[in-house]
Design an enzyme around this catalytic site. Structure first.
Site, PDB file in Angstrom:
ATOM      1  N   CYS A 115      77.952  33.408   5.740  1.00  0.00           N
ATOM      2  CA  CYS A 115      77.682  34.424   4.712  1.00  0.00           C
ATOM      3  C   CYS A 115      78.481  35.700   4.928  1.00  0.00           C
ATOM      4  O   CYS A 115      78.535  36.553   4.053  1.00  0.00           O
ATOM      5  CB  CYS A 115      76.196  34.746   4.681  1.00  0.00           C
ATOM      6  N   HIS A 257      74.321  41.485   1.975  1.00  0.00           N
ATOM      7  CA  HIS A 257      74.211  40.044   1.730  1.00  0.00           C
ATOM      8  C   HIS A 257      72.788  39.751   1.249  1.00  0.00           C
ATOM      9  O   HIS A 257      71.820  40.272   1.792  1.00  0.00           O
ATOM     10  CB  HIS A 257      74.524  39.283   3.016  1.00  0.00           C
ATOM     11  N   ASN A 287      70.374  32.991  -2.351  1.00  0.00           N
ATOM     12  CA  ASN A 287      71.378  33.223  -1.313  1.00  0.00           C
ATOM     13  C   ASN A 287      72.620  32.396  -1.625  1.00  0.00           C
ATOM     14  O   ASN A 287      72.588  31.166  -1.537  1.00  0.00           O
ATOM     15  CB  ASN A 287      70.784  32.830   0.048  1.00  0.00           C
TER      16      ASN A 287
HETATM   17  O1  UT7 Z   1      72.242  33.716   4.782  1.00  0.00           O
HETATM   18  C1  UT7 Z   1      72.305  34.038   6.131  1.00  0.00           C
HETATM   19  C2  UT7 Z   1      71.307  33.449   6.976  1.00  0.00           C
HETATM   20  N1  UT7 Z   1      70.026  33.227   6.405  1.00  0.00           N
HETATM   21  C3  UT7 Z   1      69.051  34.114   6.526  1.00  0.00           C
HETATM   22  O2  UT7 Z   1      69.288  35.247   6.923  1.00  0.00           O
HETATM   23  C4  UT7 Z   1      67.662  33.658   6.239  1.00  0.00           C
HETATM   24  C5  UT7 Z   1      66.728  34.217   7.270  1.00  0.00           C
HETATM   25  N2  UT7 Z   1      65.382  33.685   7.201  1.00  0.00           N
HETATM   26  C6  UT7 Z   1      64.528  33.940   6.202  1.00  0.00           C
HETATM   27  O3  UT7 Z   1      64.858  34.528   5.210  1.00  0.00           O
HETATM   28  C7  UT7 Z   1      63.086  33.537   6.397  1.00  0.00           C
HETATM   29  O4  UT7 Z   1      62.863  33.179   7.745  1.00  0.00           O
HETATM   30  C8  UT7 Z   1      62.626  32.368   5.474  1.00  0.00           C
HETATM   31  C9  UT7 Z   1      62.549  32.841   4.042  1.00  0.00           C
HETATM   32  C10 UT7 Z   1      63.602  31.214   5.601  1.00  0.00           C
HETATM   33  C11 UT7 Z   1      61.236  31.898   5.893  1.00  0.00           C
HETATM   34  O5  UT7 Z   1      60.331  32.985   5.872  1.00  0.00           O
HETATM   35  P1  UT7 Z   1      59.375  33.267   7.121  1.00  0.00           P
HETATM   36  O6  UT7 Z   1      58.516  34.367   6.748  1.00  0.00           O
HETATM   37  O7  UT7 Z   1      60.265  33.435   8.316  1.00  0.00           O
HETATM   38  O8  UT7 Z   1      58.520  31.938   7.192  1.00  0.00           O
HETATM   39  P2  UT7 Z   1      58.378  30.897   8.397  1.00  0.00           P
HETATM   40  O9  UT7 Z   1      59.629  30.091   8.533  1.00  0.00           O
HETATM   41  O10 UT7 Z   1      57.872  31.619   9.606  1.00  0.00           O
HETATM   42  O11 UT7 Z   1      57.225  29.985   7.819  1.00  0.00           O
HETATM   43  C12 UT7 Z   1      55.928  30.507   7.567  1.00  0.00           C
HETATM   44  C13 UT7 Z   1      55.113  29.441   6.892  1.00  0.00           C
HETATM   45  C14 UT7 Z   1      55.169  28.082   7.601  1.00  0.00           C
HETATM   46  O12 UT7 Z   1      53.900  27.484   7.502  1.00  0.00           O
HETATM   47  P3  UT7 Z   1      52.913  27.456   8.775  1.00  0.00           P
HETATM   48  O13 UT7 Z   1      53.656  26.727   9.843  1.00  0.00           O
HETATM   49  O14 UT7 Z   1      52.651  28.893   9.105  1.00  0.00           O
HETATM   50  O15 UT7 Z   1      51.739  26.718   8.236  1.00  0.00           O
HETATM   51  C15 UT7 Z   1      56.148  27.298   6.760  1.00  0.00           C
HETATM   52  O16 UT7 Z   1      55.929  25.912   6.829  1.00  0.00           O
HETATM   53  O17 UT7 Z   1      55.594  29.217   5.562  1.00  0.00           O
HETATM   54  C16 UT7 Z   1      55.818  27.819   5.378  1.00  0.00           C
HETATM   55  N3  UT7 Z   1      56.911  27.640   4.434  1.00  0.00           N
HETATM   56  C17 UT7 Z   1      56.700  27.498   3.113  1.00  0.00           C
HETATM   57  N4  UT7 Z   1      55.593  27.500   2.358  1.00  0.00           N
HETATM   58  C18 UT7 Z   1      55.737  27.348   1.033  1.00  0.00           C
HETATM   59  C19 UT7 Z   1      58.224  27.566   4.686  1.00  0.00           C
HETATM   60  N5  UT7 Z   1      58.910  27.395   3.540  1.00  0.00           N
HETATM   61  C20 UT7 Z   1      57.980  27.345   2.553  1.00  0.00           C
HETATM   62  C21 UT7 Z   1      58.072  27.188   1.162  1.00  0.00           C
HETATM   63  N6  UT7 Z   1      56.928  27.214   0.442  1.00  0.00           N
HETATM   64  N7  UT7 Z   1      59.243  27.040   0.528  1.00  0.00           N
END
Ligand code: UT7
Length: 330
Positions: A115, A257, A287
């Site tokens: 990115c 970004h 993204n």
């Molecule tokens: O482009 C350059 C690089 N990319 C980035 O910079 C992206 C960086 N990361 C992020 O933006 C975030 O980490 C995400 C948006 C990908 C995820 O958000 P988060 O707040 O970090 O969530 P998490 O991965 O800690 O997941 C929290 C919960 C999990 O459930 P449990 O284990 O707590 O029950 C996931 O399974 O949210 C769940 N989850 C979802 N739930 C509904 C993950 N994806 C989804 C989804 N819908 N699409």
């Protein structure tokens, strides 16, 4: 130090027509519009059709670009395409684009900086022009991430979209205010496995097994990437401001970004810039990786928010892991 100052002459964007909404994604994986909005800020994104490749969308952005500029394709003597979703592993998408645009013989190459690719591209183009190796560079960020999306993985499939942004990087004339003032790029390869397409290269050549194991799609440990992104994007923005004697107050626009609204907010807070000075279009395009900054930049120029002479910080983070920033007067 070179006597040649370098500027962004024009910038343009293009996206596929097809819109994929959060509601559409609710039908594909176990997710909700509410989760996607609150955790990312995304509402919809664009998805290209089966027949479209990166060079096709890049070409559309470039055609708009050349309509806006007094430069013609024959004036271009350097082409840099930042992408992790090229038409093919080789030849480069830059060479394919050169042919489509009818640009005469010149250096043309792709760069892989995730990115941060557009910021890497601008940095390289600036140096080619400053040292006299090129005069007018075409820098493109293009990504068709929906082509490498695992549509069964709710952790990633809701995040990414397709698009392209293209910029003409040229010498600034005497007395002209427009200038790329400074650029900063960095990387830390020890985090490479956090955001990776594992299959298809020489480490895991394409096989029945790599396909069955979904190794050709994007894999990301989102939560770990998130934490490093907040730190690195903040650091990149602070560094470029401080070493040029500016603070967030002096800046007209921050163009970050567009990976996650929470990362964007944290970066804006870190440099104490007002929220209304931050260009955000994540709700429309998700993204788009290396296309995200030129997409946001071009859209804000098109709708009149960004004007000539505005002081702007570009700030990105991505696979590698890489990060970087650009300080410029448009
Ligand atoms: O482009 C350059 C690089 N990319 C980035 O910079 C992206 C960086 N990361 C992020 O933006 C975030 O980490 C995400 C948006 C990908 C995820 O958000 P988060 O707040 O970090 O969530 P998490 O991965 O800690 O997941 C929290 C919960 C999990 O459930 P449990 O284990 O707590 O029950 C996931 O399974 O949210 C769940 N989850 C979802 N739930 C509904 C993950 N994806 C989804 C989804 N819908 N699409």
């Amino acid at each position: 130090m070179s006597d040649i100052r370098v500027k962004i002459d024009e910038i343009a964007m293009a996206v596929p027509d097809n819109v994929l909404t959060n509601q559409d994604l609710e039908k594909i994986v176990n997710t909700t519009d509410e989760w996607i909005r609150t955790r990312t800020g995304m509402v919809e994104r664009r998805k290209s059709d089966d027949h479209t490749a990166a060079s096709d969308i890049a070409l559309k952005a470039c055609e708009k670009l050349f309509k806006r500029s007094s430069l013609r394709t024959r004036d271009i003597d350097l082409i840099i395409v930042a992408t992790v979703t090229p038409d093919h592993a080789f030849p480069s998408t830059a060479c394919i684009l050169q042919h489509k645009l009818g640009i005469p013989n010149c250096p043309a190459f792709d760069i892989s900086a995730g990115c941060t690719g557009f910021i890497y591209g601008i940095t390289i183009a600036k140096q080619f022009i400053e040292n006299g190796s090129a005069t007018n560079a075409l820098v493109v960020g293009v990504e068709l991430l929906t082509k490498i999306t695992n549509w069964t993985d709710r952790n990633t499939c809701v995040l990414f979209g397709d698009g392209a942004g293209a910029a003409l990087v040229t010498p600034a004339h005497k007395g002209e205010i427009s200038e790329i003032i400074d650029t900063y790029i960095s990387s830390d390869g020890k985090y490479g496995n956090l955001l990776i397409q594992q299959g298809g290269g020489s480490r895991n050549p394409t096989s029945k097994e790599t396909v069955e194991k979904n190794m050709h799609t994007l894999y990301m440990e989102g939560n770990r990437v998130f934490k490093i992104a907040v730190k690195s994007m903040g650091e990149a923005a602070v560094r470029i401001l401080e070493r040029n004697g500016f603070t967030g107050d002096n800046i007209d626009w921050l163009i970050p970004h567009q990976a996650n609204l929470r990362i964007i907010d944290a970066t804006a807070k870190r440099i104490h810039i007002l929220p209304q000075k931050v260009i955000i279009n994540i709700e429309k395009y998700g993204n788009t990786s290396s296309a995200s900054i030129p997409l946001a930049f071009a859209e804000a120029v098109e709708d009149g928010r960004i004007r000539r002479g505005d002081l702007i910080v570009l700030d990105a983070f991505g696979a590698g892991l890489t990060w970087g920033s650009v300080l410029l007067r448009y």
